[in-house]
Design a protein around this motif. Sequence first.
Motif, PDB file in Angstrom:
ATOM      1  N   GLN A 121      30.338  13.191  49.805  1.00  9.97           N
ATOM      2  CA  GLN A 121      30.501  11.799  49.391  1.00  9.97           C
ATOM      3  C   GLN A 121      29.600  11.458  48.215  1.00  9.97           C
ATOM      4  N   LEU A 122      28.389  12.037  48.181  1.00 12.85           N
ATOM      5  CA  LEU A 122      27.508  11.840  47.034  1.00 12.85           C
ATOM      6  C   LEU A 122      28.124  12.412  45.765  1.00 12.85           C
ATOM      7  N   ALA A 123      28.767  13.564  45.904  1.00  7.04           N
ATOM      8  CA  ALA A 123      29.327  14.258  44.741  1.00  7.04           C
ATOM      9  C   ALA A 123      30.610  13.623  44.232  1.00  7.04           C
ATOM     10  N   ALA A 124      31.363  12.991  45.118  1.00  3.47           N
ATOM     11  CA  ALA A 124      32.635  12.361  44.735  1.00  3.47           C
ATOM     12  C   ALA A 124      32.687  10.963  45.341  1.00  3.47           C
ATOM     13  N   PRO A 125      31.852  10.037  44.855  1.00  3.60           N
ATOM     14  CA  PRO A 125      31.684   8.739  45.521  1.00  3.60           C
ATOM     15  C   PRO A 125      32.906   7.835  45.482  1.00  3.60           C
ATOM     16  N   ASP A 126      33.827   8.078  44.550  1.00  6.45           N
ATOM     17  CA  ASP A 126      35.012   7.236  44.456  1.00  6.45           C
ATOM     18  C   ASP A 126      36.210   7.826  45.199  1.00  6.45           C
ATOM     19  N   ALA A 127      36.001   8.935  45.876  1.00  6.32           N
ATOM     20  CA  ALA A 127      37.099   9.609  46.575  1.00  6.32           C
ATOM     21  C   ALA A 127      37.157   9.181  48.041  1.00  6.32           C
ATOM     22  N   PHE A 143      42.400  16.627  52.198  1.00  8.77           N
ATOM     23  CA  PHE A 143      42.867  15.911  51.011  1.00  8.77           C
ATOM     24  C   PHE A 143      41.791  14.955  50.511  1.00  8.77           C
ATOM     25  N   LEU A 144      41.647  14.887  49.199  1.00  6.60           N
ATOM     26  CA  LEU A 144      40.754  13.936  48.546  1.00  6.60           C
ATOM     27  C   LEU A 144      41.550  13.178  47.495  1.00  6.60           C
ATOM     28  N   VAL A 145      41.368  11.853  47.474  1.00  2.00           N
ATOM     29  CA  VAL A 145      42.074  11.018  46.509  1.00  2.00           C
ATOM     30  C   VAL A 145      41.102  10.021  45.892  1.00  2.00           C
ATOM     31  N   ASP A 146      41.016  10.000  44.578  1.00  2.00           N
ATOM     32  CA  ASP A 146      40.260   9.002  43.841  1.00  2.00           C
ATOM     33  C   ASP A 146      41.289   8.059  43.212  1.00  2.00           C
ATOM     34  N   ALA A 147      41.491   6.898  43.863  1.00  2.00           N
ATOM     35  CA  ALA A 147      42.552   5.989  43.438  1.00  2.00           C
ATOM     36  C   ALA A 147      42.293   5.416  42.056  1.00  2.00           C
ATOM     37  N   SER A 148      41.027   5.160  41.730  1.00  2.00           N
ATOM     38  CA  SER A 148      40.729   4.530  40.441  1.00  2.00           C
ATOM     39  C   SER A 148      40.962   5.478  39.274  1.00  2.00           C
ATOM     40  N   ALA A 149      40.618   6.761  39.438  1.00  2.00           N
ATOM     41  CA  ALA A 149      40.777   7.737  38.353  1.00  2.00           C
ATOM     42  C   ALA A 149      42.133   8.425  38.382  1.00  2.00           C
ATOM     43  N   GLY A 150      42.837   8.305  39.505  1.00  2.00           N
ATOM     44  CA  GLY A 150      44.109   9.006  39.632  1.00  2.00           C
ATOM     45  C   GLY A 150      43.940  10.494  39.855  1.00  2.00           C
ATOM     46  N   SER A 151      42.820  10.888  40.474  1.00  2.00           N
ATOM     47  CA  SER A 151      42.539  12.306  40.705  1.00  2.00           C
ATOM     48  C   SER A 151      42.772  12.659  42.170  1.00  2.00           C
TER      49      SER A 151
END
Length: 375
Positions: free
Chosen positions: A282-288, A298-306
């Motif tokens: 979570q520290l490494a991918a805080p927006d996911a 599964f990991l989804v970053d809605a703001s970046a579309g990643s």
Amino acid sequence: MSDTAAMLRLELADKIGSVGWRKALDLVPRERFLGDAVYRPDKTRDDLWTPVRRADTTADEWLALAYTNETWVTQVDGVLAEDATGAVVGSPSSSSTVPRLVIRMLEAAEIDEGDKVLEIGTGTGYSTSLMCQRLGNNAVTSIEYDPMVAARARDAISDAGYAPMLVVGDGLCGYAERAPYDRLIATCSVRTIPRAWPEQVRAGGTITTPMSGWMSEGSFVHLTVAGGGTASGRFLRDSLYFMTARPHLPPPRPPLVRGVGDPRETHVDPSILRGTGLWVAQLAAPDAQISWGENATFLVDASAGSRAEVQSDSAGGWTVRQHGPVRLWDGIEKAIDIWQGAGQPHQSGFGLTVTPERQWVWLGDPDGPSWDLPA
């Protein structure tokens, strides 16, 4: 107050075993802070809640419920238990936290006689009243975001005989009118430390708060304020769950789509993403946001579309597929490698530094490996 209630309070105080808060536990009537109803969770569905009404129980049954050392949900998605006409589907939005945890929070905050305290999240008002009993009414300021919850708490606090400063507003902004405070304690989780908090606590004072990110892994931090909007401290040993402050909740998660992205091998087993391992991710991918499916993570970053999808392969290893501008799994791999290389320490092996410009979590000491929290 009934003899039964007094006896149950004594028994609860004995079970919790707190020296500093024993008298407050003996005197503050928890049953008054449950209102006229609470929600009981369904045994088969995590999102289904059934109201249990005081009017439908005997006096002794209600007291036994009140002094059971567990959390009672009082509001689900904005619907107070006393206003529910039947079972409600949703997520808890206010509760009376398990008393043992309330006391652990107060102890961790190092609150003592003579302290002036700002409480973020009045909730039912039980912890507010415990502080009033020990510190005095004038020493306690408590702020609640939800007007319905605040009104309910005000009635209960007054009925119990206490009169702190109660504020309806955004606790993330603190309450500058009565600053500076000696202690700031939050009963809701935050994603980052709001800028107003260290500004409103005196130098040498403390901030004690649960924290939770968008992968829903929580932590508990105790910071000492140095002045100038800065603070630093360590994460504590306790594992806590508190409802997240509403402005810090994640956005709606988009639908999962399998098989999207460029594939490659990964040496990190996604099963390590539990407990502290998930917190490090979570520290490494805080927006996911994270979810698990059949044989896949599964990991989804809605703001970046990643997106990232990690799946075991026939050779006994793992394959990751990544798509979008942020390579989510790349950052997680690196963070997990650093954490494992340090011996996989608990969260208490990490610390947090807050300045007006940025906030970062560090491993070991402030000069160690670090990860910025989202702005």
